[in-house]
Design a protein around this motif. Structure first.
Motif, short mmCIF file in Angstrom:
data_model
loop_
_atom_site.label_atom_id
_atom_site.label_comp_id
_atom_site.label_asym_id
_atom_site.label_seq_id
_atom_site.Cartn_x
_atom_site.Cartn_y
_atom_site.Cartn_z
N VAL A 34 8.14 -0.45 3.91
CA VAL A 34 8.83 0.60 4.82
C VAL A 34 8.96 0.46 6.23
CG1 VAL A 34 8.33 3.09 5.45
CG2 VAL A 34 8.52 2.41 2.90
N CYS A 35 7.57 -0.32 6.86
CA CYS A 35 7.49 -0.55 8.08
C CYS A 35 8.57 -1.64 8.68
CB CYS A 35 5.87 -1.06 8.37
SG CYS A 35 4.73 0.29 8.23
N ASN A 36 9.25 -2.25 7.83
CA ASN A 36 10.41 -3.00 8.43
C ASN A 36 11.45 -2.33 8.97
OD1 ASN A 36 9.63 -5.75 7.35
ND2 ASN A 36 10.08 -5.19 5.54
N PHE A 37 11.41 -0.91 8.64
CA PHE A 37 12.39 -0.20 9.09
C PHE A 37 12.05 1.13 9.82
CE2 PHE A 37 13.18 -1.43 4.48
CZ PHE A 37 14.26 -2.04 4.64
N TRP A 38 10.74 1.33 9.76
CA TRP A 38 9.93 2.57 10.25
C TRP A 38 8.63 2.50 10.31
CZ3 TRP A 38 8.96 6.87 6.76
CH2 TRP A 38 8.30 8.09 7.43
N THR A 39 7.69 2.93 10.93
CA THR A 39 6.25 2.82 10.79
C THR A 39 5.67 4.17 10.88
OG1 THR A 39 6.20 0.69 12.14
CG2 THR A 39 4.12 1.85 11.83
N PRO A 40 5.58 4.55 9.70
CA PRO A 40 5.03 6.16 9.36
C PRO A 40 3.71 6.27 9.61
CG PRO A 40 5.60 4.90 7.43
CD PRO A 40 5.76 4.42 8.24
N ASN A 41 2.91 7.26 10.16
CA ASN A 41 1.56 7.69 10.33
C ASN A 41 1.23 8.29 8.79
OD1 ASN A 41 2.30 10.35 10.27
ND2 ASN A 41 1.94 10.36 12.53
N ALA A 42 -0.01 8.64 8.65
CA ALA A 42 -0.34 9.15 7.40
C ALA A 42 0.62 10.34 6.90
CB ALA A 42 -1.67 9.66 7.51
N ALA A 81 -2.18 7.01 2.04
CA ALA A 81 -1.94 7.77 3.24
C ALA A 81 -3.56 8.18 3.66
CB ALA A 81 -1.03 8.52 3.44
N ALA A 82 -4.13 8.96 2.72
CA ALA A 82 -5.44 9.40 3.18
C ALA A 82 -6.27 8.49 3.25
CB ALA A 82 -5.75 10.46 1.92
N ASN A 83 -6.22 7.42 2.52
CA ASN A 83 -7.51 6.28 2.53
C ASN A 83 -7.08 5.31 3.55
OD1 ASN A 83 -9.30 7.47 0.46
ND2 ASN A 83 -7.63 6.97 -0.94
N ASN A 84 -6.09 5.00 4.00
CA ASN A 84 -5.62 3.75 4.91
C ASN A 84 -4.90 4.16 6.06
OD1 ASN A 84 -6.50 1.48 2.81
ND2 ASN A 84 -5.17 2.95 1.53
N LEU A 85 -4.49 5.32 6.43
CA LEU A 85 -3.65 5.59 7.37
C LEU A 85 -4.35 6.59 8.19
CD1 LEU A 85 0.04 5.22 5.89
CD2 LEU A 85 -1.26 3.48 6.97
N THR A 86 -3.73 6.72 9.44
CA THR A 86 -4.25 7.79 10.25
C THR A 86 -2.95 8.37 10.87
OG1 THR A 86 -4.35 6.27 12.40
CG2 THR A 86 -6.29 6.50 10.88
#
Length: 87
Positions: A34-42, A81-86
């Motif tokens: 997904v980050c190839n297109f857009w970098t979402p936060n959690a 998302a809960a465990n790895n992203l902010t």
């Protein structure tokens, strides 16, 4: 994207849980894709997973891999998302 989804579907059909390490490893790859297109936060990444349930086009796409895969993907993405992203 499709290869990762197919691998997640295999684990889903085998009875794995969304928070299992094997599933989460694939979801990490999904997030990277997904980050190839857009970098979402959690919040945004979990929200993308919710779209997999709430938008019938996404649901149909994932159901082609395995019936019920959309809610499984959503749960796995929320866990990731809960465990790895902010935010």
């Amino acid at each position: 994207g499709k290869l990762i989804t197919a691998q997640v579907a295999q684990l889903f059909l085998a009875g794995n849980q969304a928070a299992d390490a094997s599933v989460q490893g694939l979801i990490a790859q999904h997030h990277a894709w997904v980050c190839n297109f857009w970098t979402p936060n959690a919040t945004a990444y979990a929200g993308l997973g919710e779209m997999y349930i709430n938008d019938e086009r996404f649901t149909a796409y994932y159901d082609d891999f395995a019936t019920g895969l959309a809610p499984f993907m959503s749960a796995a993405m929320a866990s990731y998302a809960a465990n790895n992203l902010t935010d």
